[in-house]
Scaffold this motif. Structure first.
Motif, PDB file in Angstrom:
ATOM      1  N   GLN A  64       1.008  -1.310   0.138  1.00 51.58           N
ATOM      2  CA  GLN A  64      -0.657   0.062   0.000  1.00 51.58           C
ATOM      3  C   GLN A  64       1.015   1.416   0.129  1.00 51.58           C
ATOM      4  O   GLN A  64       1.713   1.511   1.194  1.00 51.58           O
ATOM      5  N   VAL A  65       0.498   2.386  -0.575  1.00 52.60           N
ATOM      6  CA  VAL A  65       0.900   3.157  -0.655  1.00 52.60           C
ATOM      7  C   VAL A  65       1.137   4.158   0.809  1.00 52.60           C
ATOM      8  O   VAL A  65      -0.351   4.513   0.875  1.00 52.60           O
ATOM      9  N   VAL A  66       1.991   5.033   1.517  1.00 53.00           N
ATOM     10  CA  VAL A  66       1.782   4.999   2.426  1.00 53.00           C
ATOM     11  C   VAL A  66       3.124   6.587   2.611  1.00 53.00           C
ATOM     12  O   VAL A  66       3.948   6.469   2.174  1.00 53.00           O
ATOM     13  N   THR A  67       2.051   7.593   2.618  1.00 52.34           N
ATOM     14  CA  THR A  67       2.479   9.344   2.921  1.00 52.34           C
ATOM     15  C   THR A  67       3.227   9.188   3.892  1.00 52.34           C
ATOM     16  O   THR A  67       2.824   9.027   5.107  1.00 52.34           O
ATOM     17  N   PHE A  68       4.442  10.065   3.709  1.00 57.73           N
ATOM     18  CA  PHE A  68       5.430  10.517   5.770  1.00 57.73           C
ATOM     19  C   PHE A  68       4.988  11.259   5.156  1.00 57.73           C
ATOM     20  O   PHE A  68       5.525  13.138   4.448  1.00 57.73           O
ATOM     21  N   TYR A  69       4.746  12.466   6.480  1.00 59.49           N
ATOM     22  CA  TYR A  69       4.372  13.776   7.047  1.00 59.49           C
ATOM     23  C   TYR A  69       5.413  14.019   8.266  1.00 59.49           C
ATOM     24  O   TYR A  69       5.445  13.184   9.086  1.00 59.49           O
ATOM     25  N   GLY A  70       5.857  15.126   8.604  1.00 62.55           N
ATOM     26  CA  GLY A  70       6.595  15.389   9.806  1.00 62.55           C
ATOM     27  C   GLY A  70       7.905  14.754  10.222  1.00 62.55           C
ATOM     28  O   GLY A  70       7.846  14.090  10.594  1.00 62.55           O
ATOM     29  N   SER A  71       8.953  15.219   9.554  1.00 61.61           N
ATOM     30  CA  SER A  71      10.349  14.783   9.810  1.00 61.61           C
ATOM     31  C   SER A  71      11.704  15.662  10.652  1.00 61.61           C
ATOM     32  O   SER A  71      11.126  16.024  10.369  1.00 61.61           O
ATOM     33  N   SER A  72      11.793  14.363  11.269  1.00 59.89           N
ATOM     34  CA  SER A  72      12.939  14.965  11.651  1.00 59.89           C
ATOM     35  C   SER A  72      14.064  13.883  12.061  1.00 59.89           C
ATOM     36  O   SER A  72      13.965  13.185  12.273  1.00 59.89           O
ATOM     37  N   LEU A  73      15.473  15.099  12.243  1.00 60.24           N
ATOM     38  CA  LEU A  73      16.667  13.858  12.670  1.00 60.24           C
ATOM     39  C   LEU A  73      16.397  13.093  13.817  1.00 60.24           C
ATOM     40  O   LEU A  73      16.121  13.847  14.747  1.00 60.24           O
ATOM     41  N   LEU A  74      16.715  12.488  14.056  1.00 58.27           N
ATOM     42  CA  LEU A  74      16.866  12.049  15.605  1.00 58.27           C
ATOM     43  C   LEU A  74      18.011  11.107  15.694  1.00 58.27           C
ATOM     44  O   LEU A  74      18.948  10.085  15.289  1.00 58.27           O
ATOM     45  N   ASP A  75      18.683  11.996  16.671  1.00 59.93           N
ATOM     46  CA  ASP A  75      20.037  12.191  16.931  1.00 59.93           C
ATOM     47  C   ASP A  75      20.094  10.704  18.742  1.00 59.93           C
ATOM     48  O   ASP A  75      20.385  12.010  19.208  1.00 59.93           O
ATOM     49  N   ALA A  76      19.515   9.825  18.257  1.00 64.05           N
ATOM     50  CA  ALA A  76      19.954   8.828  19.739  1.00 64.05           C
ATOM     51  C   ALA A  76      20.220   7.725  19.415  1.00 64.05           C
ATOM     52  O   ALA A  76      20.735   7.416  18.653  1.00 64.05           O
ATOM     53  N   SER A  77      20.101   6.662  20.786  1.00 63.57           N
ATOM     54  CA  SER A  77      20.518   5.874  20.196  1.00 63.57           C
ATOM     55  C   SER A  77      19.155   5.134  19.806  1.00 63.57           C
ATOM     56  O   SER A  77      17.706   5.866  19.885  1.00 63.57           O
ATOM     57  N   VAL A  78      19.411   3.565  18.896  1.00 57.37           N
ATOM     58  CA  VAL A  78      18.434   3.020  18.873  1.00 57.37           C
ATOM     59  C   VAL A  78      17.048   2.720  19.499  1.00 57.37           C
ATOM     60  O   VAL A  78      17.094   2.110  20.204  1.00 57.37           O
ATOM     61  N   PRO A  79      15.836   3.706  19.099  1.00 53.31           N
ATOM     62  CA  PRO A  79      14.830   2.844  20.364  1.00 53.31           C
ATOM     63  C   PRO A  79      14.325   1.946  20.202  1.00 53.31           C
ATOM     64  O   PRO A  79      14.278   1.492  19.150  1.00 53.31           O
ATOM     65  N   ALA A  80      13.446   1.390  21.220  1.00 53.62           N
ATOM     66  CA  ALA A  80      12.743  -0.030  20.995  1.00 53.62           C
ATOM     67  C   ALA A  80      11.505   0.029  20.110  1.00 53.62           C
ATOM     68  O   ALA A  80      10.932   1.270  20.461  1.00 53.62           O
ATOM     69  N   GLY A  81      10.806  -1.076  19.997  1.00 57.49           N
ATOM     70  CA  GLY A  81       9.933  -1.038  18.770  1.00 57.49           C
ATOM     71  C   GLY A  81       9.664  -1.599  17.444  1.00 57.49           C
ATOM     72  O   GLY A  81      10.055  -2.640  17.851  1.00 57.49           O
ATOM     73  N   GLN A  82       8.718  -1.770  16.993  1.00 57.33           N
ATOM     74  CA  GLN A  82       8.295  -2.913  16.148  1.00 57.33           C
ATOM     75  C   GLN A  82       8.417  -2.598  14.952  1.00 57.33           C
ATOM     76  O   GLN A  82       7.941  -1.329  14.525  1.00 57.33           O
ATOM     77  N   GLU A  83       9.005  -3.546  14.292  1.00 62.43           N
ATOM     78  CA  GLU A  83       9.906  -3.955  12.891  1.00 62.43           C
ATOM     79  C   GLU A  83       8.716  -3.657  11.646  1.00 62.43           C
ATOM     80  O   GLU A  83       7.569  -4.189  11.965  1.00 62.43           O
ATOM     81  N   LEU A  84       9.184  -2.394  10.564  1.00 60.18           N
ATOM     82  CA  LEU A  84       7.898  -2.261  10.114  1.00 60.18           C
ATOM     83  C   LEU A  84       8.697  -2.310   8.304  1.00 60.18           C
ATOM     84  O   LEU A  84       9.660  -1.698   7.872  1.00 60.18           O
ATOM     85  N   THR A  85       8.506  -3.508   7.608  1.00 55.77           N
ATOM     86  CA  THR A  85       9.331  -3.369   6.519  1.00 55.77           C
ATOM     87  C   THR A  85       9.098  -2.668   5.788  1.00 55.77           C
ATOM     88  O   THR A  85       7.614  -2.824   5.612  1.00 55.77           O
ATOM     89  N   ILE A  86      10.097  -1.482   4.806  1.00 55.58           N
ATOM     90  CA  ILE A  86       9.289  -0.590   3.885  1.00 55.58           C
ATOM     91  C   ILE A  86      10.084  -1.469   2.641  1.00 55.58           C
ATOM     92  O   ILE A  86      11.018  -1.452   2.878  1.00 55.58           O
ATOM     93  N   LYS A  87       9.613  -1.623   1.847  1.00 57.68           N
ATOM     94  CA  LYS A  87       9.983  -2.058   0.150  1.00 57.68           C
ATOM     95  C   LYS A  87      11.224  -0.468   0.207  1.00 57.68           C
ATOM     96  O   LYS A  87      10.368   0.643  -0.083  1.00 57.68           O
TER      97      LYS A  87
END
Length: 151
Positions: A64-87
């Motif tokens: 499915q086409v998903v549009t991204f809005y509101g980005s910022s650079l993240l300068d920290a350690s890799v946070p905990a989260g659920q993996e999402l495969t992006i084509k």
């Protein structure tokens, strides 16, 4: 005044504008806004930010086409989260409590706050995996009484 008179009389000089040095790129189209994943995080952030709001930088997730809005650079350690495969991405994104973390080819991170689906529905990126869940509203006895009084 002289220029206006020359124009009115049809005698104004016509000098074609040279193409060299022209900077106008025209209106950006949605088909040209697909996110090119093989670049550093700063370039990904600039791509997403540069297409925010119109036409919106997009990618394909689960077909499915998903549009991204509101980005910022993240300068920290890799946070905990659920993996999402992006084509096209070299590494899966992470859906975290703050949003969707995506990775540039330099290993640095970009945080995306909002996602919009093809049907126009926009959600906070942190709610990606819970977007389809619906919960019934349950009222306390006091709230039920208040609702009845309002009716």
């Amino acid at each position: 005044v002289e220029a206006v008179h020359l124009i009115a009389e049809g005698k104004a000089p016509r000098i074609p504008q040279p193409k060299e040095g022209a900077t106008y790129e025209g209106i950006q189209k949605k088909e040209n806004a697909e996110i090119p994943w093989d670049q550093p995080a700063a370039a990904l952030h600039n791509w997403i930010r540069g297409h925010d709001k119109v036409p919106g930088a997009w990618t394909t997730i689960n077909g499915q086409v998903v549009t991204f809005y509101g980005s910022s650079l993240l300068d920290a350690s890799v946070p905990a989260g659920q993996e999402l495969t992006i084509k096209g991405a070299s590494r899966p994104g992470l859906v975290t409590k703050n949003g969707l973390v995506v990775f540039g080819n330099d290993g640095k991170m970009v945080l995306v706050r909002n996602l919009q689906f093809e049907d126009g529905k926009m959600i906070p990126a942190s709610k990606y995996f819970s977007a389809d869940e619906t919960t019934a509203l349950e009222l306390t006895e006091e709230e039920k009484k208040m609702a009845e009084d309002i009716r």
